[in-house]
Write a protein that holds these residues in place. Structure first.
Motif, PDB file in Angstrom:
ATOM      1  N   UNK A  62      78.533 -35.497 -31.050  1.00 19.22           N
ATOM      2  CA  UNK A  62      79.378 -35.683 -29.876  1.00 19.22           C
ATOM      3  C   UNK A  62      78.765 -34.943 -28.691  1.00 19.22           C
ATOM      4  N   UNK A  63      78.738 -35.630 -27.570  1.00 17.92           N
ATOM      5  CA  UNK A  63      78.279 -35.044 -26.317  1.00 17.92           C
ATOM      6  C   UNK A  63      79.449 -35.096 -25.346  1.00 17.92           C
ATOM      7  N   UNK A  64      79.895 -33.943 -24.867  1.00 16.19           N
ATOM      8  CA  UNK A  64      80.978 -33.905 -23.886  1.00 16.19           C
ATOM      9  C   UNK A  64      80.411 -33.401 -22.568  1.00 16.19           C
ATOM     10  N   UNK A  74      73.486 -38.918 -16.194  1.00 14.24           N
ATOM     11  CA  UNK A  74      72.830 -40.124 -16.718  1.00 14.24           C
ATOM     12  C   UNK A  74      71.656 -39.771 -17.627  1.00 14.24           C
ATOM     13  N   UNK A  75      70.786 -38.880 -17.201  1.00 19.96           N
ATOM     14  CA  UNK A  75      69.612 -38.538 -18.015  1.00 19.96           C
ATOM     15  C   UNK A  75      70.019 -37.968 -19.369  1.00 19.96           C
ATOM     16  N   UNK A  76      70.981 -37.082 -19.371  1.00 22.70           N
ATOM     17  CA  UNK A  76      71.416 -36.454 -20.627  1.00 22.70           C
ATOM     18  C   UNK A  76      72.058 -37.482 -21.555  1.00 22.70           C
ATOM     19  N   UNK A  77      72.892 -38.364 -21.014  1.00 25.14           N
ATOM     20  CA  UNK A  77      73.541 -39.401 -21.821  1.00 25.14           C
ATOM     21  C   UNK A  77      72.505 -40.370 -22.371  1.00 25.14           C
ATOM     22  N   UNK A  78      71.533 -40.761 -21.564  1.00 25.95           N
ATOM     23  CA  UNK A  78      70.479 -41.668 -22.044  1.00 25.95           C
ATOM     24  C   UNK A  78      69.690 -41.043 -23.190  1.00 25.95           C
ATOM     25  N   UNK A  79      69.371 -39.747 -23.082  1.00 24.63           N
ATOM     26  CA  UNK A  79      68.656 -39.067 -24.178  1.00 24.63           C
ATOM     27  C   UNK A  79      69.497 -39.050 -25.451  1.00 24.63           C
ATOM     28  N   UNK A  80      70.769 -38.741 -25.306  1.00 23.52           N
ATOM     29  CA  UNK A  80      71.673 -38.710 -26.452  1.00 23.52           C
ATOM     30  C   UNK A  80      71.716 -40.080 -27.134  1.00 23.52           C
ATOM     31  N   UNK A  91      77.431 -30.327 -16.425  1.00 23.92           N
ATOM     32  CA  UNK A  91      77.251 -29.569 -17.660  1.00 23.92           C
ATOM     33  C   UNK A  91      77.712 -30.406 -18.847  1.00 23.92           C
ATOM     34  N   UNK A  92      76.844 -30.489 -19.841  1.00 23.20           N
ATOM     35  CA  UNK A  92      77.142 -31.226 -21.068  1.00 23.20           C
ATOM     36  C   UNK A  92      76.989 -30.289 -22.250  1.00 23.20           C
ATOM     37  N   UNK A  93      77.751 -30.567 -23.289  1.00 23.47           N
ATOM     38  CA  UNK A  93      77.688 -29.777 -24.519  1.00 23.47           C
ATOM     39  C   UNK A  93      77.561 -30.745 -25.691  1.00 23.47           C
TER      40      UNK A  93
END
Length: 140
Positions: A114-116, A122-128, A25-27
């Protein structure tokens, strides 16, 4: 984005090695720009940032580290990286971009964003990293 690609490659290796949960889960939040963002600091000490890790604020001038670092990056250096259109991916100590204290096990920052994440996604961080640095004002 080229400055963060080595970090994402290293992140992939870390996830593979530690069996990270990619459904974590990311926010993502947009934070207000610090009114002191145009201010340059002579040293990395002495300013209390409005957010932790900072997503804007006073910063140092000059070159900054790129790729994977093995020591925590001081907040004024972090802000300089973000200001110039970079993104940071930091982890709890002993991994990719170690930090002394973080609000979550994985934190990605870009200028005013900020993404926590509770786990590595990996997919969510790459999009960010691909989307958020575009709002940076550019190096001054």
């Amino acid at each position: 984005m080229s400055r963060v690609l080595p970090s994402l490659v290293a992140l992939s290796l870390i996830v593979g090695a530690c069996g990270g949960d990619e459904s974590g889960s990311c926010r993502e939040v947009r934070e207000a720009e610090d009114p002191q963002s145009s201010r340059h600091l002579l040293s990395a000490d002495g300013y209390r940032y409005l957010t932790d890790p900072p997503t804007s604020g006073p910063h140092i001038a000059g070159p900054v580290p790129a790729g994977v670092v093995t020591e925590p990056v001081a907040p004024p250096v972090q802000v300089r990286i973000l200001e110039s259109g970079g993104a940071l991916v930091q982890y709890e100590p002993a991994t990719l971009g170690p930090a002394d204290e973080l609000p979550a096990p994985v934190v990605a920052t870009a200028w005013t964003w900020k993404l926590t994440c509770a786990t590595v996604d990996i997919d969510r961080i790459e999009r960010f990293v691909a989307e958020r640095p575009s709002s940076a004002p550019g190096a001054d």
